[in-house]
Write a protein that holds these residues in place. Structure first.
Motif, mmCIF file in Angstrom:
data_model
loop_
_atom_site.group_PDB
_atom_site.id
_atom_site.type_symbol
_atom_site.label_atom_id
_atom_site.label_comp_id
_atom_site.label_asym_id
_atom_site.label_seq_id
_atom_site.Cartn_x
_atom_site.Cartn_y
_atom_site.Cartn_z
ATOM 1 N N LEU A 740 56.033 92.916 -41.096
ATOM 2 C CA LEU A 740 56.689 93.173 -42.778
ATOM 3 C C LEU A 740 55.963 93.962 -43.379
ATOM 4 O O LEU A 740 56.126 94.212 -44.565
ATOM 5 C CB LEU A 740 57.686 91.987 -43.239
ATOM 6 C CG LEU A 740 58.901 91.346 -41.221
ATOM 7 C CD1 LEU A 740 59.701 90.453 -42.146
ATOM 8 C CD2 LEU A 740 60.036 92.392 -41.494
ATOM 9 N N ALA A 741 54.578 93.677 -43.613
ATOM 10 C CA ALA A 741 53.688 93.912 -45.129
ATOM 11 C C ALA A 741 53.933 95.642 -44.405
ATOM 12 O O ALA A 741 53.113 95.834 -44.806
ATOM 13 C CB ALA A 741 52.798 92.709 -44.400
ATOM 14 N N SER A 823 71.954 98.145 -41.697
ATOM 15 C CA SER A 823 72.473 97.682 -40.114
ATOM 16 C C SER A 823 71.017 98.370 -39.324
ATOM 17 O O SER A 823 70.302 99.314 -40.214
ATOM 18 C CB SER A 823 73.399 98.330 -39.201
ATOM 19 O OG SER A 823 73.457 98.552 -37.503
ATOM 20 N N SER A 824 70.412 97.395 -38.548
ATOM 21 C CA SER A 824 69.321 97.552 -37.343
ATOM 22 C C SER A 824 69.866 98.374 -36.494
ATOM 23 O O SER A 824 68.627 98.508 -35.478
ATOM 24 C CB SER A 824 68.250 96.207 -37.105
ATOM 25 O OG SER A 824 68.568 95.745 -39.257
ATOM 26 N N LEU A 825 71.033 98.864 -36.008
ATOM 27 C CA LEU A 825 71.590 99.267 -34.682
ATOM 28 C C LEU A 825 71.431 100.332 -35.130
ATOM 29 O O LEU A 825 72.466 100.948 -34.577
ATOM 30 C CB LEU A 825 72.969 98.668 -34.317
ATOM 31 C CG LEU A 825 73.317 96.971 -34.152
ATOM 32 C CD1 LEU A 825 74.484 96.648 -33.761
ATOM 33 C CD2 LEU A 825 72.861 96.342 -32.546
ATOM 34 N N SER A 826 70.216 100.615 -35.271
ATOM 35 C CA SER A 826 69.702 102.514 -35.001
ATOM 36 C C SER A 826 68.182 102.372 -34.349
ATOM 37 O O SER A 826 67.749 101.939 -34.380
ATOM 38 C CB SER A 826 69.296 102.935 -36.104
ATOM 39 O OG SER A 826 69.057 104.192 -36.303
ATOM 40 N N LEU A 827 68.672 103.495 -33.116
ATOM 41 C CA LEU A 827 67.155 103.634 -32.883
ATOM 42 C C LEU A 827 65.757 103.878 -33.002
ATOM 43 O O LEU A 827 64.973 103.518 -33.297
ATOM 44 C CB LEU A 827 67.688 104.651 -31.476
ATOM 45 C CG LEU A 827 66.037 104.482 -30.267
ATOM 46 C CD1 LEU A 827 65.798 103.166 -29.850
ATOM 47 C CD2 LEU A 827 66.654 105.717 -28.809
ATOM 48 N N ASN A 833 58.710 101.116 -37.474
ATOM 49 C CA ASN A 833 57.398 100.535 -37.707
ATOM 50 C C ASN A 833 56.480 99.690 -36.299
ATOM 51 O O ASN A 833 57.135 99.456 -35.515
ATOM 52 C CB ASN A 833 57.914 98.864 -38.343
ATOM 53 C CG ASN A 833 56.760 98.237 -38.679
ATOM 54 O OD1 ASN A 833 55.362 98.897 -38.834
ATOM 55 N ND2 ASN A 833 56.764 97.657 -39.975
ATOM 56 N N LYS A 834 56.434 100.902 -35.898
ATOM 57 C CA LYS A 834 55.177 100.743 -34.758
ATOM 58 C C LYS A 834 54.596 99.113 -34.714
ATOM 59 O O LYS A 834 53.881 98.879 -33.675
ATOM 60 C CB LYS A 834 53.828 101.896 -34.470
ATOM 61 C CG LYS A 834 54.584 103.292 -34.008
ATOM 62 C CD LYS A 834 53.734 104.366 -34.427
ATOM 63 C CE LYS A 834 54.779 106.036 -33.610
ATOM 64 N NZ LYS A 834 53.421 106.393 -33.929
ATOM 65 N N MET A 839 53.449 93.620 -32.828
ATOM 66 C CA MET A 839 52.842 92.507 -32.824
ATOM 67 C C MET A 839 54.002 91.220 -32.170
ATOM 68 O O MET A 839 52.860 90.750 -31.594
ATOM 69 C CB MET A 839 53.331 91.988 -34.566
ATOM 70 C CG MET A 839 52.395 92.646 -35.780
ATOM 71 S SD MET A 839 50.922 92.428 -35.197
ATOM 72 C CE MET A 839 49.794 92.276 -36.309
ATOM 73 N N VAL A 840 55.065 92.613 -31.443
ATOM 74 C CA VAL A 840 55.725 91.492 -30.362
ATOM 75 C C VAL A 840 54.955 91.848 -29.368
ATOM 76 O O VAL A 840 55.478 90.855 -28.641
ATOM 77 C CB VAL A 840 57.383 93.165 -30.213
ATOM 78 C CG1 VAL A 840 57.897 92.218 -29.179
ATOM 79 C CG2 VAL A 840 58.234 92.066 -31.453
ATOM 80 N N GLY A 841 54.794 92.892 -28.716
ATOM 81 C CA GLY A 841 53.308 92.106 -28.331
ATOM 82 C C GLY A 841 52.299 91.318 -27.812
ATOM 83 O O GLY A 841 52.138 90.604 -27.011
#
Length: 897
Positions: A740-741, A823-827, A833-834, A839-841
């Motif tokens: 988020l930074a 809404s975050s429901l957008s591709l 944010n790459k 970070m998820v990986g």
């Protein structure tokens, strides 16, 4: 001997009275008397500052209520023999302190910068002869000699002054050197008007002088500024205050819940006190966001890097965020809003009024009249004026390291550049004699042979002095006629109202037999030629930046040592105010104002002229007393105390003094006011990203706290151990929360007003989101744990699945948090944010290690899972994502209703 505070103001005394008061004579001191005074009053240098040791600065990072609770939890686990928990908790706390300590950087060294300004050597009259000594050996009563290029070694009451001009902009803010004389001044004269004084640390730009030392070391004017810096109290930043309030509130909530858990678990469920105590510690570890300080520090550090790319070098980490809360910018004029390069802007002769384009010392620009470029040969009056200002001139403008600089005085440099813009060639002139500029005369004259074979007197200086010496003037046809003195006085006043410094030019042809030049020669047949209006031009980019600040709801106030008319004209040109409404307050008015009156003036007025360092400091404090978040910019030593007191001190990196840079929180590498506006934009982005981090982290901890609290209150088996909770907190904080930074700026960021000082970083809708998500993730985690136990799974499998579900739910929630309301429901939004995906990986790799590595299984009590069990955890996370998006949709609808 009389100390400075006891001495009558030396600038208000004549020379004889000053010498008497100092027990000195015009023949100087004897060596033995000088040594006695040196032993009695000390050396002429500033006291060394008391700096904090690295250890003290490191320990200061542990001063937080939440840290105290965690350390208490570590001690408790040690007593119970749970050493893994103890060392993990201590390791987390120490790691956060180390990160903050490293990022904070070195301590302030403002006084060292001022000490570097002091002169190292001085010409002194001792034992009836002149000698050169170390400046720190000077004492009050010494007679000191000054010449062009010297740095004034102590505060001096001038006894002699011949063409003496001293550069005092670092002390007074004046953009041109001050003319010096020996006449006493009024007792209430401001610093910039004390023409009979030479102050320590200033530079002699022309002429020579002799003065008696009236103050040394800490008692000099520059010493007083040094003392003000040490006494100035630095304030906590808005973010620091908000996080401190948040930490204390959360700490008391945690302690209250701990007490409740102990009472319920022991008295109502009959559990062992050691078991309940470990559960309570687990709750404390769960509810406290251990990774938050690290995330805040890293977010601010990323902001520092972004600002550095925009030429704003940050010396203090928290200043980055504070910029986003700025409501008022107090700016020095000279060198900050203006270029600190005197420029001829207007030329007025009987041929007409000419405009001169181009700024600074580069010889680029045109001379025009009615928007048409002038042919110099067709304008005899202009040609005569250019001859005077180019030939009767001792300053040179040179190119050095791809930058134009001057050798001489700024005012003469402006005239030299004017001649260069007109391509005037002064090489064929031969100087035969000269009368140098003196403050008593306020003009300079030269006797020259011209390329055409004439011999001329060329005279330039203060208009009133030249008008009274001229009987005739040059008319539009190049002929002479009787001078219209009232007309020229009116034109001088008109140019002055425009904020211009006005000079005049006159000339006279003399017999070829004349070879000397006396003052009496200037009262013969001098012909008045015209006027030149000079200004320290505003930075064009600063004008645009001020406009942007106004759009963002930020007021810009100009604080300068210049005269009121000049300050007002510049303020109007900069767009700080308009001619009808703008109001100028002078240092004299500030001097007599009470604290309440000063607060009113500080709030209602935007231009402050003829100010001293004390005035600047008082203005900053008055604005802060009104609840404003204040940024102060400057480049001179006189700005340093105010920069230190301001919420954000901003120094000029190129033309700023070292003292100013060291007192500041931010240094502009390009001396560009527009960089401040960009830095404020970055500060607002950082605050938004910190809010998003909190919006993400708090439900994470809330969910964990929910699980531990209700497990004890309901008498259930704990789904997670304290060390497992610490694992979740740290891996999520250093991966997901860190993403988020890197969020970009929100649209229309600089169109919204500054956030109100004192406003909580956590709003009511914010708290509602935290409560909903905490409860949702907590209930799902407990339900999954209970389901697995009921299905016959082992405690290790149930705990591992509960922890995985918790982590994956937070992973999905990260994408909810990237947009607080949208809404975050957008591709496109999901992929924008790459860093988030990186970070998820990383988090998934850490979780795979947690689940499958035997070492991790031993440390944390985890166990391998099947693909089906992973699928169940992922499904739980996706459910959280959909429910939060539904909450955001309902919130948007209710906001529109």
């Amino acid at each position: 001997m009389i100390e400075k505070d006891e001495l009558l103001k030396p600038y208000s005394l004549d020379v004889a009275s000053t010498l008497t008061a100092l027990n000195a004579t015009e023949n100087g001191l004897e060596s033995n008397e000088a040594q006695r005074r040196l032993n009695l009053y000390g050396q002429n240098k500033l006291p060394e500052p008391e700096g904090k040791s690295a250890f003290v600065r490191f320990i200061s990072h542990f001063k937080d209520m939440l840290v105290y609770v965690l350390l208490a939890a570590a001690i408790a686990t040690a007593f119970l023999g749970h050493w893994v928990d103890t060392w993990v908790i201590v390791g987390v706390v120490v790691l956060n302190a180390i990160v903050s300590f490293v990022q904070e950087g070195k301590a302030e060294t403002a006084l060292a910068g001022i000490r570097n300004m002091l002169s190292s050597r001085a010409q002194v009259l001792r034992d009836h002869k002149w000698d050169e000594i170390n400046a720190d050996e000077l004492v009050v009563g010494d007679i000191v000699r000054l010449k062009s290029g010297d740095r004034v070694p102590a505060d001096l009451r001038l006894m002699e002054a011949t063409g003496l001009r001293i550069e005092e902009s670092a002390l007074t803010g004046e953009s041109v050197p001050a003319d010096k004389g020996t006449a006493a001044m009024a007792t209430d004269s401001p610093l910039g008007d004390r023409s009979c004084m030479a102050y320590s640390g200033s530079m002699v730009s022309a002429g020579r002088g002799v003065g008696v030392v009236t103050a040394i070391g800490a008692l000099t004017e520059i010493g007083q500024i040094s003392r003000m810096i040490t006494e100035v109290e630095t304030l906590d930043t808005p973010l620091t205050k908000q996080m401190d309030r948040f930490s204390k509130s959360l700490a008391w909530v945690v302690l209250s819940m701990l007490a409740l858990m102990l009472i319920i678990g022991v008295l109502f469920h009959g559990q062992g006190i050691a078991e309940v105590f470990m559960a309570a510690i687990g709750f404390a570890v769960a509810a406290i966001p251990e990774g938050l300080p690290t995330i805040l520090t890293i977010t601010l550090a990323i902001g520092v890097q972004r600002m550095a790319r925009r030429n704003a070098i940050t010396r203090k980490l928290t200043a980055v965020e504070t910029l986003g809360a700025i409501t008022v910018i107090c700016s020095d004029k000279t060198g900050t809003l203006t270029r600190n390069e005197m420029t001829a802007q207007k030329v007025l002769t009987r041929c007409g009024q000419y405009d001169v384009s181009g700024d600074g010392y580069q010889p680029i620009g045109d001379i025009t009249i009615a928007d048409k470029k002038v042919v110099i040969s067709n304008a005899p009056c202009l040609s005569a004026l250019l001859e005077v200002v180019s030939v009767a001139n001792d300053t040179h403008v040179i190119m050095e390291n791809d930058e134009w600089r001057i050798v001489g005085e700024p005012t003469e440099a402006a005239l030299r550049v004017l001649g260069n813009k007109a391509s005037f060639d002064a090489t064929g002139y031969v100087r035969l004699a000269a009368i140098p500029f003196e403050s008593s005369n306020k003009f300079m004259a030269t006797l020259n042979d011209t390329p055409s074979g004439e011999r001329k007197i060329l005279l330039k200086g203060a208009p009133d002095r030249l008008i009274e010496r001229c009987k005739t003037e040059l008319n539009a046809n190049g002929a002479t006629e009787v001078i219209n003195a009232s007309y020229w006085h009116q034109q001088v006043e008109m140019l002055g109202r425009q904020g211009l410094r006005v000079l005049a030019a006159a000339t006279c042809v003399v017999p070829s037999s004349k070879s000397t030049l006396e003052l009496s020669d200037l009262e013969q047949e001098m012909v008045f030629v015209g006027l030149i209006g000079i200004v320290d031009p505003p930075r064009p980019e600063a004008i645009a930046a001020i406009s942007e600040c106004h759009k963002a709801g930020i007021r810009v106030k100009m604080i300068t040592g210049d005269h009121a008319d000049t300050a007002k004209a510049i303020g109007i040109e900069m767009g700080i105010g308009n001619a009808e409404t703008i109001k100028v307050v002078t240092g004299d008015q500030l001097e007599v104002a009470s604290d309440e009156e000063l607060q009113q003036l500080a709030g209602s007025c935007d231009i402050f002229a003829r100010t001293s360092p004390e005035h600047k400091l008082r203005l900053v404090m008055a604005l802060q007393a009104r609840g404003e978040v204040v940024a102060m910019t400057g480049d001179g030593v006189n700005d340093a105390p105010a920069l230190k007191r301001a919420d954000v001190g901003i120094a000029m990196g190129i033309k700023g003094t070292e003292a100013t840079k060291d007192a500041a929180d931010i240094v502009l590498a390009d001396d560009n006011f527009s960089s401040i506006e960009k830095a404020i934009e970055e500060g607002r982005t950082i605050y938004d990203n910190i809010q998003k981090s909190l919006l993400f982290i708090l439900p994470t901890n809330g969910a964990q706290g929910f699980v531990m609290l209700f497990s004890v209150l309901l008498g259930l088996t704990l789904p997670l151990t304290p060390v497992q909770i610490l694992w979740v907190n740290m891996v999520v904080a250093v991966t997901l929360a860190l993403a988020l930074a890197f969020e970009p700026s929100e649209p229309n960021l600089m169109s919204r007003p500054p956030r109100k000082p004192g406003t909580s970083i956590i709003s009511a809708p914010f708290l509602l989101r935290v409560a909903i998500v905490s409860t949702l993730i907590g209930v799902l985690t407990m339900s999954l744990f209970a389901f697995e136990l009921a299905s016959g799974s082992s405690d290790a499998i149930a705990k591992t699945m509960a922890l995985n579900a918790l982590v994956l739910a937070q992973t999905f929630y990260l994408f909810n948090s990237r947009y607080i309301e949208v809404s975050s429901l957008s591709l496109s939004r999901l992929l924008s944010n790459k860093v988030a995906w990186l970070m998820v990986g990383t988090l998934l790799l850490l979780q795979l290690a947690y689940v499958y590595l035997p070492m991790m299984n031993r440390w944390f009590g985890s166990t391998p899972l099947s693909m089906t069990q992973w699928g169940i955890c992922i499904l739980f996370g996706f459910i959280v994502f959909l429910i939060v998006e539904l909450e955001k949709y309902i919130f948007r609808k209710s906001k529109k209703a």
